[in-house]
Design a protein around this motif. Structure first.
Motif, PDB file in Angstrom:
ATOM      1  N   GLN A  30       0.806  -1.214   0.000  1.00 43.96           N
ATOM      2  CA  GLN A  30       0.000   0.000   0.000  1.00 43.96           C
ATOM      3  C   GLN A  30       0.844   1.272   0.000  1.00 43.96           C
ATOM      4  O   GLN A  30       0.367   2.332  -0.354  1.00 43.96           O
ATOM      5  CB  GLN A  30      -0.949  -0.003   1.208  1.00 43.96           C
ATOM      6  CG  GLN A  30      -1.974  -1.116   1.155  1.00 43.96           C
ATOM      7  CD  GLN A  30      -2.869  -1.020  -0.075  1.00 43.96           C
ATOM      8  OE1 GLN A  30      -3.369   0.036  -0.398  1.00 43.96           O
ATOM      9  NE2 GLN A  30      -3.034  -2.137  -0.773  1.00 43.96           N
ATOM     10  N   ASP A  31       2.094   1.161   0.417  1.00 46.50           N
ATOM     11  CA  ASP A  31       2.956   2.340   0.424  1.00 46.50           C
ATOM     12  C   ASP A  31       3.922   2.260  -0.753  1.00 46.50           C
ATOM     13  O   ASP A  31       4.138   1.213  -1.338  1.00 46.50           O
ATOM     14  CB  ASP A  31       3.726   2.430   1.736  1.00 46.50           C
ATOM     15  CG  ASP A  31       4.528   1.173   2.020  1.00 46.50           C
ATOM     16  OD1 ASP A  31       4.252   0.132   1.411  1.00 46.50           O
ATOM     17  OD2 ASP A  31       5.436   1.236   2.858  1.00 46.50           O
ATOM     18  N   GLY A  32       4.470   3.383  -1.137  1.00 48.41           N
ATOM     19  CA  GLY A  32       5.440   3.372  -2.231  1.00 48.41           C
ATOM     20  C   GLY A  32       4.809   3.644  -3.569  1.00 48.41           C
ATOM     21  O   GLY A  32       3.753   4.276  -3.679  1.00 48.41           O
ATOM     22  N   ASP A  33       5.457   3.177  -4.622  1.00 46.60           N
ATOM     23  CA  ASP A  33       5.012   3.436  -5.982  1.00 46.60           C
ATOM     24  C   ASP A  33       3.681   2.768  -6.273  1.00 46.60           C
ATOM     25  O   ASP A  33       3.352   1.725  -5.726  1.00 46.60           O
ATOM     26  CB  ASP A  33       6.043   2.923  -6.984  1.00 46.60           C
ATOM     27  CG  ASP A  33       7.366   3.661  -6.901  1.00 46.60           C
ATOM     28  OD1 ASP A  33       7.341   4.830  -6.458  1.00 46.60           O
ATOM     29  OD2 ASP A  33       8.388   3.083  -7.263  1.00 46.60           O
ATOM     30  N   LYS A  34       2.921   3.409  -7.150  1.00 44.87           N
ATOM     31  CA  LYS A  34       1.647   2.851  -7.593  1.00 44.87           C
ATOM     32  C   LYS A  34       1.849   2.174  -8.936  1.00 44.87           C
ATOM     33  O   LYS A  34       2.757   2.482  -9.684  1.00 44.87           O
ATOM     34  CB  LYS A  34       0.587   3.950  -7.723  1.00 44.87           C
ATOM     35  CG  LYS A  34       0.272   4.625  -6.402  1.00 44.87           C
ATOM     36  CD  LYS A  34      -0.343   3.645  -5.447  1.00 44.87           C
ATOM     37  CE  LYS A  34      -0.647   4.330  -4.121  1.00 44.87           C
ATOM     38  NZ  LYS A  34      -0.939   3.407  -3.067  1.00 44.87           N
ATOM     39  N   VAL A  70      -6.395   0.507 -14.504  1.00 48.19           N
ATOM     40  CA  VAL A  70      -6.677   0.456 -13.074  1.00 48.19           C
ATOM     41  C   VAL A  70      -5.429   0.881 -12.303  1.00 48.19           C
ATOM     42  O   VAL A  70      -4.330   0.390 -12.574  1.00 48.19           O
ATOM     43  CB  VAL A  70      -7.097  -0.977 -12.656  1.00 48.19           C
ATOM     44  CG1 VAL A  70      -7.386  -1.044 -11.180  1.00 48.19           C
ATOM     45  CG2 VAL A  70      -8.280  -1.438 -13.466  1.00 48.19           C
ATOM     46  N   LEU A  71      -5.596   1.788 -11.361  1.00 46.44           N
ATOM     47  CA  LEU A  71      -4.502   2.212 -10.491  1.00 46.44           C
ATOM     48  C   LEU A  71      -4.500   1.323  -9.263  1.00 46.44           C
ATOM     49  O   LEU A  71      -5.510   1.204  -8.572  1.00 46.44           O
ATOM     50  CB  LEU A  71      -4.672   3.671 -10.087  1.00 46.44           C
ATOM     51  CG  LEU A  71      -3.598   4.250  -9.191  1.00 46.44           C
ATOM     52  CD1 LEU A  71      -2.259   4.272  -9.912  1.00 46.44           C
ATOM     53  CD2 LEU A  71      -3.993   5.665  -8.761  1.00 46.44           C
ATOM     54  N   MET A  72      -3.365   0.673  -9.005  1.00 44.08           N
ATOM     55  CA  MET A  72      -3.260  -0.228  -7.858  1.00 44.08           C
ATOM     56  C   MET A  72      -2.364   0.400  -6.818  1.00 44.08           C
ATOM     57  O   MET A  72      -1.444   1.078  -7.085  1.00 44.08           O
ATOM     58  CB  MET A  72      -2.685  -1.566  -8.294  1.00 44.08           C
ATOM     59  CG  MET A  72      -3.571  -2.264  -9.290  1.00 44.08           C
ATOM     60  SD  MET A  72      -2.911  -3.849  -9.800  1.00 44.08           S
ATOM     61  CE  MET A  72      -3.222  -4.812  -8.347  1.00 44.08           C
TER      62      MET A  72
END
Length: 72
Positions: A30-34, A70-72
Motif C-alpha cells: 500500500q505504500d510506495g510506488d503505484k 486500473v490504479l493499484m
C-alpha cells in the motif's frame, strides 16, 4: 524483453509465458510506488458483469477492443 533478444542472438533457447490473471492475484504494498494495470479482453467483460457500477464508467476503447486502466 530485451534480454530475450540478446539471448536469441546468442542462439540460446528463449520462451515467453503469460499466466492469465496472475498479476491480478498478486498482493501490492500500500505504500510506495503505484502500479497502473491495463486490463483487456474477456476480463473486462467479466469485471463489468460482476460489478457494472464500478467498472463500466471507466471502460475505454482502443480500436474496437474494450480496455480498463486500473490504479493499484
Amino acid at each position: 524483453l530485451i534480454t530475450g533478444v540478446v539471448e536469441a542472438k546468442q542462439n540460446r533457447d528463449v520462451m515467453t509465458l503469460d499466466i492469465p490473471n496472475a498479476f491480478v492475484q498478486t498482493s501490492v504494498p500500500q505504500d510506495g510506488d503505484k502500479i497502473v494495470m491495463k486490463i483487456r479482453g474477456t476480463l473486462v467483460d467479466i469485471l463489468c458483469a460482476i460489478c457494472p457500477e464500478v467498472y463500466e464508467p471507466y471502460v475505454t476503447y482502443e480500436g474496437k477492443h474494450k480496455v480498463l486502466y486500473v490504479l493499484m
